[in-house]
Each structure stands twice: as C-alpha cells, then as structure tokens.
Design an enzyme around this catalytic site. Structure first.
Site, PDB file in Angstrom:
ATOM      1  CD1 TRP A  73      -3.196   0.868   0.604  1.00 33.42           C
ATOM      2  CD2 TRP A  73      -2.009   2.250   1.900  1.00 33.42           C
ATOM      3  NE1 TRP A  73      -3.959   1.990   0.840  1.00 33.42           N
ATOM      4  CE2 TRP A  73      -3.254   2.848   1.632  1.00 33.42           C
ATOM      5  CE3 TRP A  73      -1.097   2.929   2.704  1.00 33.42           C
ATOM      6  CZ2 TRP A  73      -3.614   4.097   2.124  1.00 33.42           C
ATOM      7  CZ3 TRP A  73      -1.445   4.184   3.199  1.00 33.42           C
ATOM      8  CH2 TRP A  73      -2.699   4.755   2.911  1.00 33.42           C
ATOM      9  N   GLY A 100       5.281  -0.861   7.221  1.00 37.21           N
ATOM     10  CA  GLY A 100       5.528   0.193   8.213  1.00 37.21           C
ATOM     11  C   GLY A 100       6.121   1.404   7.528  1.00 37.21           C
TER      12      GLY A 100
END
Ligand code: F6R
Length: 605
Positions: A73, A100
């Site tokens: 993403w 992250g």
C-alpha cells in the site's frame, strides 16, 4: 496496509505465498511481489492485484522451497513495479519485505549514497535492506546481527522478513509497531501479517514481541534475539487453522456476508461481554469522572454513540477524540480519567499511539477490539473483545454493530456502578439487549429489498446528505462514510439541526437526503428539518422505526425498521444504511470488498 507472507519448508513456496497474498488482499494494496529462492532469488513484482502478479509469473521461474511475498500500500513512492516489494540489497544477496514507515529514511539514504549505494526504488524499505548490507560489509557482521544494528537505527515502524542467499533456508523476521506473526508446523514455518494465511500444517503460533528478531530455519526450532543479539524466549501457543479459515460461503462478497452475519456477531459480542469479568472493570469505573474515547473512522462513530448513551444513562462526562488528534488534545488528562480505545483491527497506529500517550500520563486505559492478541489489546490495561469474527470487507459493518453492542453493555455496567438507573430499568435494558439478535435478523429481512430498490435512485447522484438527531446523528455520519467509501459518491452526515447553518445551501432538486428518524424525543424536530429539505425539492429517503408516524408526502422513499427501544436504534438503523451503500456500490460496479485506496488495517500514522 502492506501485507507480508513468507515461508520456509518442505513444499514449493510459490503456491503457498500466492494463496497467502490472496488472503491478505482485504488489507488493501496497490502492488504485489514475490521472491522465491532456489539457489538464486526469482523476483517478480507487479503493480495491481495479486492475480496480475500470477499472470505475470506464468512461464517464469518461481521455484524454491523458501520465499517472501508482499502486498504494498503505497506510502513512499507511487504504486509501480519498481517500488513493489521484495527489495534487494546492492549485491542482491539480501531480499526483504517490509510493512511500516521508516521515518528517518532520507538521512539513512543520504549516508548510504555517500558510501556508494545505489537505489532502484523510491521506497523507505529499500533503504533498510541496503542498510543491513552496509552493516554486514563495514563491520563484517552476520546477517542477524547486521539486521539488529540496522533496526536500531530506524525511527518509525516496521514488520520485516529478510532472507540472505548465503544462509540456506533461513528467514529472519522482526517487528516494531506493525503486526507480524510466526506459524510453526511440521512441513515448514510461516511468517505473516495475519495468521489467516497459515495453512493446516501450522500447529503453533508466536505473536512476536516488539523489537525481537526471530531466526527460522526449515525443520528447526526457531530462535529469538533482541536487537543487541541477546537470546530471549517468546511464547509459543497452540494454533488451530480451522478457527481462522474464512470463506464467502454462498455470498457474492465478504461485505454482504458480513452484513448478513450480524445477527450472529452481535450475539457473540453480547455473550462474550456477559462472560467478561466485569468486577475488575467496575472497580476501575468507580473512580472515574470522565471518559475519553479515542478511535478512527467507523470506530470513532461508535465512540460518538457511546458518548450519547453513557452521558444519558450513566451521567458521566464523555469526550470523543479522533485518535490522530489525541496528542494535540491530551493536556488535561488526569488520574480520574479513563481512556477507551475502540478498534476493529486492534492495529490502527493512531489509536495505538493515543492509548500509549494516555498510559504515559498514568491514565487508565480500556480497549474495545475485535483483533485477538492485537497490539491495541496488548497495550491497554483492560480489554473487551468483540468476538465478532474476522472482518474481511474493508468497509466495517459487523464490527461496527458489535462495537455498539459492547458499548450498550458497557453503558449498563457504568450505570449500575454509578447507580444512575434503578435495578428495574437495568433489568429491562438487559432483557431488551438479549432480544437484539432477533431484532437484527428482522431488520435484515424487512430492509434488504427496499434498500436494494432505493439504491437505483442514488446510484447516479454526485453527492448525498445524511441527517440525524441525537442518537441517529452518529449513524448519519457512519451511513455517509459507508456510501462514500464503497460507492465513491460524495456524502456528508450532519446533525439535522445544523442544516440551516450552511449545508442547506447544497440542497437542490433531487439531491438524495437520507434522514434517520428515531422513535424518541428527537422525532418531531428531525421531521421539521426534513420538511425544510423537502421544500427545496430534495429526494428524501427516510429510515425510521415502524412506530414513527410521518406527515404525508414528506418522503419519496421510506425504509421501516422494527420498533425497538431507542437505545438499540443505532444498531438497527445502521443495517439499512449498510445495505443501501452496498447495493448502490454494486450498481456502480465497484469493488466492494476492496475499495480503492483503502486499507483494512491502517498501521501507519
Ligand atoms: C470504515 C472503516 C475505517 C476504520 C478505521 C479504524 O468502514 O473501516 O474507517 O473504522 O480505519 O480501523 P480500526 O477499527 O481497525 O481501528
């Protein structure tokens, strides 16, 4: 958000990884990649969906019994083939997947560029794999020690899996503030963002602790180290594959299945709460003068419902804060406050951070979460689990109504603790709560057809307004959020009394206005607000309890729901709004389970 799946074992990794990535699609992503190792690493990455990656891999070398897969993403760098994971170090010896954000990646990249490292992508993740290699080369460190050193330099969050081609069948995994679990089985080991990607061969699970490196070798017991390379232990728990296996059943999508599952999910939440040891919570509540609820998105809307309910029935001051804003509004937190974090996934970075801020100020914390053993559940002093079952559709439906069910039970408990309701009234509320699954069932039955029909009148609209008053105000904003996220129609929710103060300027002929009328003291007022929009020729859709009488010709479409006590209305009224959004999105041909740009579990701030 990004999804990680890695495998080292007796079987070919490719089908296991692809199967795992497909199961992680619910998290939201815009590119996917895979690296299998058979002597060298066979790396394949594609912008788009996992199926695009599968087609791209056809006829290519994907062999190997060890491999890493990833759904990305985009955060740093757009969604394209180059930025997709896995990333490799300059020598191609190291291959890494990461979830992250590495906040200080620019400074690290500058340092590495100075030392002649070249980069192929715009990502922060590539910086990490290069940094590990830099440590390996400069200090002649083992991969594990170099990874530990590199992770100590990182500011931000990470879940990583790393493979070094010079160490056969080894996977290294570590996490900080991003989820990562390890599955152990006789046929091999798995590492993943979510245990639902493990297959039937996984027999135990490890919820890796913060800043711990796991070293996994095919067919060997795992070993664990701190980032300073000191051996430590991790809990190894039994794992039952059947409990996490999910399917759409006979439904056309997970979202529709989850909407129809609500009868069951609210009942699981209510039963779970009844079995919960509420004595300890009552003790905590006794000292509390103020509750601050913090959450994001749909979970925040549950918080606003809680504000109305707890203030009304338990006479306790409640404030609701977006978790992402909490750090700017935490100056008055004190010992007699209770901070409640609400989260479906239990992994939302903002909510987690908000609870951490509260804890750092010595404030009591409670989490209402669905995700078992999730980060938020582990941070909070006390946890109420929703037990709604895994929610795959990115737009939250059953988790929302389960949150509301838990909030109702909590309201009753606080009212009892604070002695604000008579025993008779408390008994009556519990009695009604027990009937909730039946009310939900009836609502689904009576509202589906009409919601499907009304959807035809909304599907071509550019925008829509949702209006509510009192308890139906948060349901109006939730209804608007559902419509916008799955059908991409712009929608706003307002307290109906606010209309005259601005939004009424938007009302024009045929604008869909969805008004939610409660069978309580707010009904007369919202009905006059509806008259105001009707007078401006809006297309009025009313969702109301069947015992509410509407003036003639005020609504173009009416969706009746059962006549329930008003405190149950937020749950009951949400259902037709979910169905309305669903069927509108379906008419528009949208990908309802995975709306564009959205992630199920938002693990970055
Ligand atoms: C909307 C939706 C999101 C989430 C939000 C918080 O349908 O699902 O708005 O509610 O991202 O997520 P959780 O509840 O997992 O903390």
């Amino acid at each position: 958000m990004c999804g990680i799946v890695a495998y080292s074992g007796k079987n070919e990794a490719f089908p296991i990884l692809i199967n795992g990535l497909k199961k992680l699609e619910y998290r939201g992503y815009d590119s996917a990649g895979i690296g299998t190792v058979n002597g060298s690493v066979h790396l394949h990455k594609r912008e788009g969906k996992v199926n695009d990656l599968v087609s791209y891999c056809a006829g290519k070398n994907t062999s190997g019994k060890i491999g890493l897969g990833h759904t990305r993403w985009a955060t740093h760098g757009c969604a394209n083939n180059q930025n997709a994971h896995p990333h490799q170090s300059q020598s191609k010896r190291l291959t890494l997947v990461h979830n992250g954000i590495i906040e200080n990646y620019e400074a690290l990249k500058e340092m590495l560029t100075f030392h002649d490292f070249n980069f192929e992508s715009d990502t922060d993740s590539e910086v990490l794999v290069q940094l590990v290699e830099w440590y390996q080369i400069r200090y002649k460190l083992s991969t594990r020690v170099a990874l530990g050193r590199a992770l100590q330099d990182v500011q931000g969050s990470y879940a990583v899996v790393l493979h070094d081609t010079s160490v056969k069948y080894q996977l290294l995994a570590a996490r900080s503030e991003s989820p990562l679990v390890i599955g152990l089985g006789e046929e091999g080991h798995f590492v993943s963002s979510d245990s639902m990607t493990f297959d039937h061969s996984a027999k135990s699970i490890i919820y890796l602790e913060e800043k711990v490196i796991a070293e996994l070798h095919q067919n060997e017991e795992p070993a664990f180290y701190t980032l300073d390379d000191i051996t430590i232990d991790q809990d190894i728990l039994p794992f039952d594959y059947r409990k996490v296996a999910v399917s759409k059943g006979d439904f056309e999508s997970y979202t529709l299945k989850e909407i129809f599952e609500q009868k069951l999910s609210v009942s699981r939440t209510l039963n779970g709460f009844s079995n919960y040891n509420s004595e300890e919570l009552s003790k905590v509540l006794d000292d509390v003068d103020r509750i601050i609820i913090t959450a994001c998105g749909t979970s925040c809307h549950s918080g606003i419902v809680a504000e109305y309910l707890i203030e009304k029935y338990a006479h306790l001051n409640v404030e609701v804060e977006y978790a992402s804003e909490m750090r700017y509004k935490c100056h008055t937190l004190g010992k007699r406050d209770l901070v409640i974090g609400i989260s479906q996934s239990g992994e939302t970075a903002d909510t987690k951070m908000a609870l951490e801020i509260a804890k750092s100020k010595g404030v009591k914390t409670l989490a209402i979460v669905n995700g078992v053993n999730s980060s938020i559940a582990r941070i909070a002093d006390q946890v109420i689990y929703l037990k709604a079952g895994i929610e795959i559709g990115v737009a939250s439906t059953k988790a929302f109504t389960s949150q509301l069910s838990a909030i109702l039970m909590l309201t009753v408990l606080i009212a009892k603790t604070k002695n604000t309701l008579t025993q008779e009234r408390l008994d009556e509320m519990i009695f009604e709560l027990k009937k909730l699954p039946a009310y939900v069932s009836k609502t689904l039955a009576v509202s589906e057809k009409i919601a499907r029909r009304v959807a035809y009148h909304i599907a071509d609209a550019q925008s829509a307004l949702y209006l509510g008053r009192g308890l139906s105000f948060p349901i109006a904003i939730e209804g608007a959020l559902k419509l916008k996220e799955i059908s991409y129609i712009h929608a706003e929710g307002y307290p109906s009394g606010e209309m005259k103060h601005g939004p009424i300027a938007l009302v024009e002929e045929d604008l869909p206005v969805i008004a939610i009328v409660n069978n309580d003291e707010s009904a007369a007022k919202i009905i006059s607000n509806i008259q105001e929009v009707k007078a401006r020729k809006a297309m009025v859709i009313v969702v109301k309890n069947e015992d509410v009488e509407l003036p003639r010709n005020i609504a173009d479409h009416v969706i009746n729901v059962p006549a329930v006590p008003s405190y149950l209305n937020p749950i009951i009224q949400s259902i037709p709004l979910q169905l309305l959004a669903y069927y509108t999105a379906k008419l528009k041909g949208c990908n309802i389970d995975q709306p564009r740009n959205l992630a199920k579990s938002v693990t970055v701030e």
